[in-house]
Design an enzyme around this catalytic site. Structure first.
Site, mmCIF file in Angstrom:
data_model
loop_
_atom_site.group_PDB
_atom_site.id
_atom_site.type_symbol
_atom_site.label_atom_id
_atom_site.label_comp_id
_atom_site.label_asym_id
_atom_site.label_seq_id
_atom_site.Cartn_x
_atom_site.Cartn_y
_atom_site.Cartn_z
ATOM 1 N N ALA A 1 42.400 -2.007 -18.839
ATOM 2 C CA ALA A 1 42.160 -1.760 -17.417
ATOM 3 C C ALA A 1 40.694 -1.992 -17.049
ATOM 4 C CB ALA A 1 42.553 -0.332 -17.063
ATOM 5 N N LYS A 2 40.467 -2.155 -15.754
ATOM 6 C CA LYS A 2 39.121 -2.242 -15.184
ATOM 7 C C LYS A 2 39.033 -1.248 -14.034
ATOM 8 C CE LYS A 2 38.551 -7.209 -15.889
ATOM 9 N NZ LYS A 2 38.252 -8.464 -15.200
ATOM 10 N N GLU B 1 35.210 1.622 -5.659
ATOM 11 C CA GLU B 1 34.423 1.240 -4.489
ATOM 12 C C GLU B 1 34.354 -0.260 -4.242
ATOM 13 O OE1 GLU B 1 33.524 3.399 -6.811
ATOM 14 O OE2 GLU B 1 33.391 5.266 -5.700
#
Length: 155
Positions: free
Chosen positions: A106-107, A111
């Site tokens: 995952a990353k 924001e």
């Protein structure tokens, strides 16, 4: 290097602009983001929706006034944010390349997903009216002034 995995994203907005009033209606936003492996796809889509909501406020209504470090807005009653009836259809597209540095591939998907919303809306307004407005928020009065200036320059 500040991060083990960087995300990338792009957005496209579709708007209607009333040339008589300068009012902008955001019809939809297509929101594509590289999140690596989406551990919780519904959570990622919710994050994208929230980012569109916040970015739309930045683009069209939120105008925080400062003077020498002092906020000039009298209260949050005068600080306009989009409400649930203003929110457009957001079409999330999850790009999921597995990132070997991220947990489970995952990353981050926080924001950074808000960043392209205001430019996408600004570019859609430009496409709709043929006049570019470069300072946010893009309010109806700014649109009307820009259209008036463009008419004078052409006439």
């Amino acid at each position: 290097n500040q991060s083990s995995a960087y995300s990338f994203g792009a957005q496209v907005a579709e708007v209607e602009v009333d040339p008589e009033t300068g009012k902008v209606k955001v019809l939809q936003v297509v929101d594509a983001h590289d999140c690596g492996f989406a551990i919780n796809p519904q959570g990622v889509e919710a994050q994208l929706d929230g980012s569109v909501h916040m970015g739309m406020g930045m683009a069209l209504t939120e105008d925080l006034q400062w003077d020498n470090g002092q906020v000039l807005n009298a209260s949050l009653l005068e600080y306009k944010i989009p409400t649930s009836v203003d929110i457009p259809r957001a079409i999330p597209i999850l790009i999921e390349p597995i990132d070997p540095q991220g947990p489970f591939g995952a990353k981050g998907i926080g924001e950074s997903t808000q960043i392209p919303t205001a430019p996408a809306i600004a570019n859609a307004i430009y496409d709709a009216i043929g006049v570019q407005i470069k300072n946010l928020p893009i309010t109806p009065d700014k649109i009307l002034r820009a259209l008036e200036r463009a008419g004078r320059e052409q006439g």
